[in-house]
Design a protein around this motif. Structure first.
Motif, short mmCIF file in Angstrom:
data_model
loop_
_atom_site.label_atom_id
_atom_site.label_comp_id
_atom_site.label_asym_id
_atom_site.label_seq_id
_atom_site.Cartn_x
_atom_site.Cartn_y
_atom_site.Cartn_z
N ALA A 57 0.90 -1.33 -0.10
CA ALA A 57 0.02 0.00 -0.08
C ALA A 57 0.71 1.25 -0.21
O ALA A 57 0.63 2.22 -0.86
CB ALA A 57 -0.88 0.14 1.18
N ILE A 58 1.95 1.29 0.87
CA ILE A 58 2.80 2.40 0.64
C ILE A 58 3.50 2.51 -0.71
O ILE A 58 3.70 3.50 -1.10
CB ILE A 58 3.98 2.15 1.93
CG1 ILE A 58 3.48 2.10 3.22
CG2 ILE A 58 5.17 3.16 1.80
CD1 ILE A 58 4.21 2.08 4.36
N GLY A 59 3.85 1.45 -1.33
CA GLY A 59 4.38 1.57 -2.82
C GLY A 59 3.31 2.26 -3.64
O GLY A 59 3.66 2.96 -4.46
N ASN A 60 2.12 1.84 -3.55
CA ASN A 60 0.88 2.50 -4.04
C ASN A 60 0.75 4.01 -3.67
O ASN A 60 0.49 4.75 -4.79
CB ASN A 60 -0.31 1.89 -3.72
CG ASN A 60 -0.51 0.18 -4.39
OD1 ASN A 60 0.34 -0.12 -5.17
ND2 ASN A 60 -1.25 -0.40 -3.57
N LEU A 61 0.87 4.37 -2.71
CA LEU A 61 0.90 5.83 -2.16
C LEU A 61 2.06 6.45 -3.02
O LEU A 61 2.04 7.76 -3.40
CB LEU A 61 1.09 6.00 -0.56
CG LEU A 61 0.17 5.37 0.23
CD1 LEU A 61 0.30 5.95 1.50
CD2 LEU A 61 -0.99 6.42 -0.27
N GLU A 62 3.37 5.81 -2.84
CA GLU A 62 4.58 6.43 -3.80
C GLU A 62 4.11 6.49 -5.17
O GLU A 62 4.47 7.55 -5.85
CB GLU A 62 5.73 5.48 -3.79
CG GLU A 62 6.30 5.41 -2.06
CD GLU A 62 7.36 4.51 -1.92
OE1 GLU A 62 7.97 4.47 -0.96
OE2 GLU A 62 7.75 3.90 -3.05
#
Length: 730
Positions: free
Chosen positions: A351-356
């Motif tokens: 999910a953090i990768g998606n935020l990035e």
């Protein structure tokens, strides 16, 4: 097990039951035989444990209770009710994490430094036990007193060993306790550890808020510079052109497009800033070991399901926690928790990768919109002139102003969190000195010491019983050797009573009766008495039998294979009679007299027993004496016994009671059998009647013990010297 074997009609279950009973009886008798050792060890352990417990100082315990407020944890990490509920799912893990922080060496080190325990004489290392003993035994020159201070690290480890931090998985409470020889010191250390922990938690919260505030101040400064640039551009354009903008009515299509594009660009910038803020918060929370909020992760329904799965695994682990760390269900539940948490972290990383990716997309959209705005502005300037340009500059300034307001609101919130200095934990009960000792439990220690010594004594008894491989009864000899036990001869000592002498006499009569029967002696005429190894009482047995038979009028010749004594040189030796002139030796003796022949002092038995002269001598002795007794050397040490056994009619094997190993006796019997030596039976010698009672067997000597009074009455007129020959003393 007995029922399984009971289908056989041969009595297998009865034999099995008898075997179990024999094993149990053997175990109990082994304990009974060594009861003095067991009681001695228990008494020594009692004295030692009492002395040790008496020297142990009293221990005093002080405790403090800390409560973890999960509502504050959820409020600090969540902004919606759904996220707050999701955060509280793993409450047990949160409480356990806080307990680990309290018991960590870093927290204890802070408490040690706060109280300056490194300067406390109670924690100073004095001279060791060996040094104190050496200084007492070997006094030397006076030494300067050692430094009473101790290193911080050593004191920290000592405090950590006596510090206990526990938490209940079903509650949000953490118990912190400390044991020492002073109640005041225990309370003081517990409170210092709790204060150090709370101070550390406050500092961590303030540091996180400070990082957020610093980032927001940087963004606010950049936005203000952009706003100043935009407003300066509007003012400069007005001064250059002298243009005063009108209203927005009657706005043309290019103007509307520029205005819309600028609005989209402002929205894109706000979207980028919001995405960067969400990414920053999510990374910070994830790095701290927490779970980012649902708002930051854009809902993330899969993470919600994984949190529910982690909660379910935690409940399962709590249900099986009491089974122990090695139980399969415990290990499976623990593996489920680890797997659920691993999947949750992987999904958060995703999910953090998606935020990035969202930040990158927002940045790209902003760049594209900026390019589009530039193109539209150029077209509008070219097409419509000064009004469009002025409107563009004003719109850009308004967008920057709105972004600055948003950042200012966030900065105010961060300042409030920094100044609040609140913690997610609170003290429920402060540690106070308790004057009632909490330990040591001296009675328990003494009981454990006595029980342990008793267990060691029982183990010693069982091991000694297993190591003791000698024969103890006539039944064991008959069962394991398939030979008769002709009798059991009690042991005689200098302090033996008249009754014991009478028992010895009766046992010799029993052995003699087994050889001669009740009538006068007919066969055998030559009897060999031997043993497996030296020291088994064959000399005493042979001379006692000869004396008893001589009293009955039987002419007896005793041939002793051992050399004669130095003081008996005036008597003829066996070598003199066999190789010399036999006329000087009385081949006929008076009834009631025992004739004894020893080998010469330096004679060689190999040159004597293998000669035809010795065989001729034995034939003449058969005619002259009613009985010839060979006292042969041990079977396992000399081959002469095999030669003498070939000349004897029967052989008696003397076995020391409860001493000669059974394997040795079996080996001696095999050697006699392999050389065709005729064995009449075995005789158990040196039977200790006192020890024999402890074995609880029914045999000849058990009746001697049970009916000792009979022998005391019958042997009142007997003297011990009438039975033992002069040979016994040698």
């Amino acid at each position: 097990m007995n029922r399984v074997l009971d289908h056989s009609k041969g009595g297998v279950s009865v034999v099995l039951r008898q075997t179990y009973e024999a094993q149990t009886l053997g175990f109990l008798t082994a304990i009974l035989r060594h009861r003095r050792v067991i009681v001695g060890l228990a008494a020594a352990a009692l004295v030692l444990a009492t002395a040790i417990c008496w020297s142990l100082p009293d221990k005093y315990s002080a405790e403090s209770l800390i409560q973890v407020d999960l509502s504050r944890v959820a409020a600090s990490q969540a902004t919606s009710p759904n996220q707050q509920a999701a955060t509280s799912l793993d409450a047990g893990a949160i409480v356990e994490s806080e307990a680990r922080v309290i018991r960590s060496l870093a927290t204890v080190r802070h408490a040690v430094e706060d109280l300056k325990l490194q300067d406390d004489p109670a924690f100073a290392r004095g001279p060791g036990l060996v040094s104190r003993i050496l200084s007492t035994v070997l006094p030397g020159p006076a030494k300067e007193p050692a430094d009473s201070t101790a290193s911080v690290e050593a004191v920290t480890r000592e405090v950590s060993r006596n510090l206990t931090v526990t938490n209940d998985t079903r509650a949000y409470l953490i118990n912190v306790s400390y044991n020492s020889t002073s109640p005041e010191r225990s309370a003081r250390i517990v409170n210092a550890v709790v204060d150090a922990y709370l101070r550390n938690r406050l500092e961590m919260g303030v540091a996180a808020a400070e990082r957020t505030r610093t980032w927001l101040e940087e963004q606010i400064g950049e936005s203000r510079r952009e706003l100043e640039t935009a407003e300066a551009a509007v003012d400069r354009y007005r001064r250059q052109t002298g243009y005063v903008e009108g209203g927005t009515q009657g706005m043309s299509l290019p103007q509307q497009e520029v205005r819309d594009a600028v609005a989209q660009l402002a929205a894109a910038r706000q979207t980028r800033l919001a995405a960067e803020a969400r990414l920053s918060r999510a990374q910070e929370v994830f790095a701290a070991g927490g779970t980012p909020s649902a708002q930051d992760l854009s809902g993330a329904p899969l993470i919600q399901r994984m949190l529910e799965s982690a909660e379910s695994a935690t409940r399962e682990f709590a249900n099986v926690a009491a089974t122990g760390p090695r139980h399969p269900a415990y290990l499976q539940a623990k593996a489920n928790i680890e797997a659920a948490q691993s999947r949750l972290r992987e999904e958060i990383k995703r999910a953090i990768g998606n935020l990035e990716s969202d930040v990158k997309a927002a940045t790209a959209d902003e760049a594209n919109l900026a390019e589009r705005v530039d193109v539209l502005k150029a077209n509008l300037v070219e097409g419509m002139g000064q009004d469009a340009k002025l409107q563009s500059l004003q719109t850009n300034a308004v967008a920057i102003r709105e972004r600055l307001k948003l950042l200012s609101d966030g900065h105010a919130q961060a300042l409030a969190l920094t100044g609040m200095k609140s913690s997610t934990t609170q003290i429920v009960m402060v540690a106070k000195p308790v004057t009632v000792p909490s330990g040591p439990n001296r009675l328990l220690l003494i009981c454990l010491g006595v029980l342990g010594a008793g267990g060691v004594g029982v183990g010693y008894a069982v091991m000694m019983d297993r190591r003791d491989t000698g024969f103890r009864s006539d039944a064991e000899i008959a069962h394991e050797t398939s030979h008769r036990c002709l009798g059991m001869v009690p042991e005689l000592t200098g302090g033996s009573s008249a009754a014991e002498v009478r028992m010895f006499d009766e046992s010799i009569r029993l052995v003699s009766a087994a050889l001669t029967g009740a009538r006068a002696l007919a066969e055998p005429r030559v009897v060999m008495v031997t043993s497996s190894v030296p020291g088994e009482g064959k000399s005493l047995l042979c001379m006692a039998m000869a004396s008893l038979l001589a009293q009955r009028g039987i002419r007896t010749l005793v041939i002793d294979s051992t050399p004669r004594l130095h003081g008996e040189t005036d008597r003829p030796s066996l070598d003199d009679v066999v190789f010399g002139d036999p006329a000087g030796f009385p081949l006929r003796s008076d009834p009631g007299k025992v004739v004894v022949l020893h080998r010469a002092e330096h004679g060689d038995s190999h040159d004597l027993f293998l000669t035809p002269a010795f065989e001729s001598f034995i034939e003449r002795a058969r005619e002259s004496f009613d009985l010839v007794l060979f006292e042969a050397p041990p079977v396992m040490l000399s081959v002469d016994v095999l030669t003498m056994g070939g000349l004897a009619d029967v052989t008696i094997l003397a076995v020391a009671w409860n001493r000669t190993p059974r394997e040795t006796v079996q080996a001696a019997l095999r050697r006699l059998q392999d050389n065709s030596v005729r064995l009449r039976g075995l005789v158990l010698t040196h039977v200790n009647l006192t020890e024999h009672k402890d074995f609880r067997v029914v045999d000849q000597c058990s009746h001697y013990n049970d009916y000792r009074g009979h022998f005391e009455e019958a042997g009142a007129h007997h003297a011990r010297g009438d039975l033992l020959p002069s040979r016994l003393s040698s």
